[in-house]
Design an enzyme around this catalytic site. Structure first.
Site, mmCIF file in Angstrom:
data_model
loop_
_atom_site.group_PDB
_atom_site.id
_atom_site.type_symbol
_atom_site.label_atom_id
_atom_site.label_comp_id
_atom_site.label_asym_id
_atom_site.label_seq_id
_atom_site.Cartn_x
_atom_site.Cartn_y
_atom_site.Cartn_z
ATOM 1 N N ARG A 88 81.824 125.864 67.768
ATOM 2 C CA ARG A 88 81.086 124.608 67.878
ATOM 3 C C ARG A 88 81.450 123.866 69.154
ATOM 4 N NH1 ARG A 88 84.639 123.424 62.790
ATOM 5 N NH2 ARG A 88 84.104 125.565 62.697
ATOM 6 N N ASP B 103 85.762 115.106 62.157
ATOM 7 C CA ASP B 103 85.982 114.943 60.717
ATOM 8 C C ASP B 103 86.639 113.608 60.417
ATOM 9 O OD1 ASP B 103 85.017 117.473 59.963
ATOM 10 O OD2 ASP B 103 86.954 118.411 60.328
#
Length: 174
Positions: free
Chosen positions: A95, A100
């Protein structure tokens, strides 16, 4: 506007200019209404987890002050990922950027799209090592242990390597 909360984020990148991706994600987050970056960990190069046939990651953790609710903060994190061309093809795959929500104050949330504390953070050296730098004394809600205690339990993993040239708040907030 609601009262400001301290939250902690984990960021990672393993495609393109990894450092630049992290820097740009932090810059975009800091420019958002209701988010102020307050601390950054060192940068770490880390081995991939789960899907292993991919380049190594650069990871760091960030502390923020936010007036956004957990759900709105999560939406904002996902928007920044999309703006930086995050594509979700393979679970735990490569990615451009991953952001997060690890901790949101002392809250415990179990919702369909959001679990706080992050459900796998205490198993992941690439999260706990940088998080311990900036939030070691913070209790991980619902566990009875601090970030430092969780970090100490995992020993010294060989695949989490600190880099000598960290990003600074000044680089991403000016």
């Amino acid at each position: 506007m609601s009262q400001a909360m301290t939250a902690h984020l984990g960021l990672g990148s393993n495609l393109g200019d990894r450092r630049l991706q992290l820097e740009e994600a932090l810059r975009r987050l800091h420019r958002r209404e209701g988010i102020q970056l307050t601390r950054l960990s060192s940068l770490y190069e880390t081995a991939p987890v789960g899907f292993l046939v991919q380049p190594p990651f650069l990871n760091l953790c960030a502390e923020i002050r936010t007036t956004l609710s957990p759900a709105v903060l999560l939406r904002t994190l996902l928007q920044v990922e999309q703006e930086l061309h995050r594509v979700r093809r393979v679970r735990w795959g490569p990615r451009t950027i991953d952001v997060d929500l690890l901790l949101y104050g002392d809250r415990i949330l179990r919702e369909e799209r959001l679990t706080v504390p992050h459900p796998r953070m205490t198993e992941r050296p690439f999260v706990l090592i940088p998080l311990a730098e900036i939030a070691g004394e913070i209790p991980v809600p619902g566990t009875g242990k601090t970030v430092h205690q969780w970090r100490a339990e995992m020993g010294t993993p060989e695949d989490v390597v600190p880099l000598p040239d960290p990003l600074t708040l000044e680089q991403v907030t000016t």
